[in-house]
Design an enzyme around this catalytic site. Sequence first.
Site, PDB file in Angstrom:
ATOM      1  N   GLY A  12       0.777  -1.237   0.000  1.00  0.00           N
ATOM      2  CA  GLY A  12       0.000   0.000   0.000  1.00  0.00           C
ATOM      3  C   GLY A  12       0.804   1.280   0.000  1.00  0.00           C
ATOM      4  O   GLY A  12       0.324   2.315   0.488  1.00  0.00           O
ATOM      5  N   SER A  13       2.014   1.266  -0.564  1.00  0.00           N
ATOM      6  CA  SER A  13       2.780   2.521  -0.578  1.00  0.00           C
ATOM      7  C   SER A  13       2.150   3.549  -1.520  1.00  0.00           C
ATOM      8  O   SER A  13       2.216   4.757  -1.266  1.00  0.00           O
ATOM      9  CB  SER A  13       4.248   2.275  -0.922  1.00  0.00           C
ATOM     10  OG  SER A  13       4.401   1.935  -2.281  1.00  0.00           O
ATOM     11  N   ASN A  14       1.518   3.089  -2.585  1.00  0.00           N
ATOM     12  CA  ASN A  14       0.805   4.038  -3.450  1.00  0.00           C
ATOM     13  C   ASN A  14      -0.424   4.610  -2.742  1.00  0.00           C
ATOM     14  O   ASN A  14      -0.734   5.797  -2.876  1.00  0.00           O
ATOM     15  CB  ASN A  14       0.406   3.374  -4.769  1.00  0.00           C
ATOM     16  CG  ASN A  14       1.552   3.362  -5.765  1.00  0.00           C
ATOM     17  OD1 ASN A  14       1.885   4.380  -6.355  1.00  0.00           O
ATOM     18  ND2 ASN A  14       2.180   2.197  -5.920  1.00  0.00           N
ATOM     19  N   LYS A  65     -15.999 -15.616  -9.819  1.00  0.00           N
ATOM     20  CA  LYS A  65     -15.229 -14.365  -9.807  1.00  0.00           C
ATOM     21  C   LYS A  65     -16.169 -13.174  -9.974  1.00  0.00           C
ATOM     22  O   LYS A  65     -15.989 -12.130  -9.355  1.00  0.00           O
ATOM     23  CB  LYS A  65     -14.196 -14.382 -10.932  1.00  0.00           C
ATOM     24  CG  LYS A  65     -13.012 -15.267 -10.604  1.00  0.00           C
ATOM     25  CD  LYS A  65     -11.984 -15.257 -11.722  1.00  0.00           C
ATOM     26  CE  LYS A  65     -10.853 -16.196 -11.375  1.00  0.00           C
ATOM     27  NZ  LYS A  65     -10.038 -16.558 -12.529  1.00  0.00           N
ATOM     28  N   MET A  90      -3.885  -7.146  -6.908  1.00  0.00           N
ATOM     29  CA  MET A  90      -3.243  -8.171  -7.739  1.00  0.00           C
ATOM     30  C   MET A  90      -4.244  -9.096  -8.425  1.00  0.00           C
ATOM     31  O   MET A  90      -4.049 -10.315  -8.468  1.00  0.00           O
ATOM     32  CB  MET A  90      -2.258  -8.978  -6.876  1.00  0.00           C
ATOM     33  CG  MET A  90      -1.194  -8.137  -6.196  1.00  0.00           C
ATOM     34  SD  MET A  90      -0.316  -7.042  -7.338  1.00  0.00           S
ATOM     35  CE  MET A  90       0.712  -8.254  -8.141  1.00  0.00           C
ATOM     36  N   ARG A  91      -5.305  -8.521  -8.940  1.00  0.00           N
ATOM     37  CA  ARG A  91      -6.303  -9.329  -9.650  1.00  0.00           C
ATOM     38  C   ARG A  91      -6.756  -8.608 -10.909  1.00  0.00           C
ATOM     39  O   ARG A  91      -6.659  -7.379 -10.984  1.00  0.00           O
ATOM     40  CB  ARG A  91      -7.543  -9.533  -8.771  1.00  0.00           C
ATOM     41  CG  ARG A  91      -7.300 -10.474  -7.653  1.00  0.00           C
ATOM     42  CD  ARG A  91      -8.473 -10.512  -6.692  1.00  0.00           C
ATOM     43  NE  ARG A  91      -8.036 -11.274  -5.540  1.00  0.00           N
ATOM     44  CZ  ARG A  91      -8.071 -12.593  -5.463  1.00  0.00           C
ATOM     45  NH1 ARG A  91      -8.612 -13.302  -6.433  1.00  0.00           N
ATOM     46  NH2 ARG A  91      -7.601 -13.219  -4.406  1.00  0.00           N
ATOM     47  N   ASN A 107      -5.408   2.332 -12.718  1.00  0.00           N
ATOM     48  CA  ASN A 107      -4.392   1.397 -12.230  1.00  0.00           C
ATOM     49  C   ASN A 107      -3.010   2.004 -12.427  1.00  0.00           C
ATOM     50  O   ASN A 107      -2.812   2.844 -13.307  1.00  0.00           O
ATOM     51  CB  ASN A 107      -4.484   0.089 -13.034  1.00  0.00           C
ATOM     52  CG  ASN A 107      -3.485  -0.956 -12.574  1.00  0.00           C
ATOM     53  OD1 ASN A 107      -3.315  -1.169 -11.366  1.00  0.00           O
ATOM     54  ND2 ASN A 107      -2.812  -1.597 -13.511  1.00  0.00           N
ATOM     55  N   HIS A 109       0.922   0.754 -13.198  1.00  0.00           N
ATOM     56  CA  HIS A 109       1.716  -0.403 -13.620  1.00  0.00           C
ATOM     57  C   HIS A 109       3.194  -0.020 -13.647  1.00  0.00           C
ATOM     58  O   HIS A 109       3.543   1.034 -14.178  1.00  0.00           O
ATOM     59  CB  HIS A 109       1.260  -0.858 -15.012  1.00  0.00           C
ATOM     60  CG  HIS A 109       2.015  -2.060 -15.479  1.00  0.00           C
ATOM     61  ND1 HIS A 109       1.792  -3.318 -14.950  1.00  0.00           N
ATOM     62  CD2 HIS A 109       3.025  -2.197 -16.371  1.00  0.00           C
ATOM     63  CE1 HIS A 109       2.630  -4.166 -15.509  1.00  0.00           C
ATOM     64  NE2 HIS A 109       3.390  -3.512 -16.369  1.00  0.00           N
TER      65      HIS A 109
HETATM   66  C1  GRF Z   1       3.441  -1.220  -7.492  1.00  0.00           C
HETATM   67  O1  GRF Z   1       4.703  -1.519  -8.030  1.00  0.00           O
HETATM   68  C2  GRF Z   1       2.444  -1.004  -8.577  1.00  0.00           C
HETATM   69  O2  GRF Z   1       2.995  -0.460  -9.740  1.00  0.00           O
HETATM   70  C3  GRF Z   1       1.941  -2.388  -8.862  1.00  0.00           C
HETATM   71  O3  GRF Z   1       1.909  -3.006  -7.606  1.00  0.00           O
HETATM   72  C4  GRF Z   1       2.840  -2.383  -6.732  1.00  0.00           C
HETATM   73  C5  GRF Z   1       2.066  -1.942  -5.527  1.00  0.00           C
HETATM   74  O4  GRF Z   1       2.886  -1.408  -4.529  1.00  0.00           O
HETATM   75  N1  GRF Z   1       0.659  -2.351  -9.530  1.00  0.00           N
HETATM   76  P1  GRF Z   1       2.210  -0.726  -3.253  1.00  0.00           P
HETATM   77  O5  GRF Z   1       1.309  -1.794  -2.637  1.00  0.00           O
HETATM   78  O6  GRF Z   1       1.451   0.471  -3.702  1.00  0.00           O
HETATM   79  O7  GRF Z   1       3.360  -0.380  -2.340  1.00  0.00           O
END
Ligand code: GRF
Length: 216
Positions: A12-14, A65, A90-91, A107, A109
């Site tokens: 969850g750093s983003n 799903k 991650m889905r 999203n 990436h």
């Molecule tokens: C990031 O590298 C993002 O680009 C990818 O998953 C990772 C998530 O990192 N989709 P975080 O959980 O936000 O730290």
Amino acid sequence: MVRLGVLASGRGSNFQAIIDEIEAGKLPAKIEILIVDNPNAYAIERAKKYKIPYLYINPKEYSTKDAFYEKIRDELLSRRVELVILAGFMRIVRKPLLDAFPNRIMNIHPALLPSFPGLHGQRQAVDYGVRISGCTVHFVDEGVDTGPIIIQAAVPVYPDDTEDTLAERILRLEHKIFPEAIRLFAEGRLKVEGRKVKILDYKNPDICFTNPEIGK
Ligand code: GRF
């Protein structure tokens, strides 16, 4: 003020970068809910710290799903979420959620799409031997990392890079461009035309970062 729903599976750093921009008064948004598919996601700790409501939805409890995504959709709609943020979710998102939020799911990436979609974008870049990689914020469609591109940022790939060193360099820019893309959405400045995203009143050259120092 845009109402956000965040979906995450891990660290969850983003998610944190988005929280920080909101807290700093630089992003006109409110996070209505964090939804995780993993009860051990560290993102939950971040939500608790900022008193953001969160919900663990266990995919195993749903027979299909689609039923899992119907549940997510209903939770988001009941909170009147306007924009869905996939922050390390991650889905692959399926129709029930896509149909409820057309061009309203974003999203991030960790590669310069359309190169290296799917899992381990950073490792794919190192293994391929490219000299430049980066990250991409895009709207989500039914494909894997194929939707209209909103912002990209580039970083160099050095000969001695590993997946981890490159991932770290890219992550710093992820934390910069994801909140920026949400800000553009919140300001009503993103218009999707086919597979292109038009930015209205475009002045900010920061939608295309090429300086690795940015975001440090
Ligand atoms: C990031 O590298 C993002 O680009 C990818 O998953 C990772 C998530 O990192 N989709 P975080 O959980 O936000 O730290």
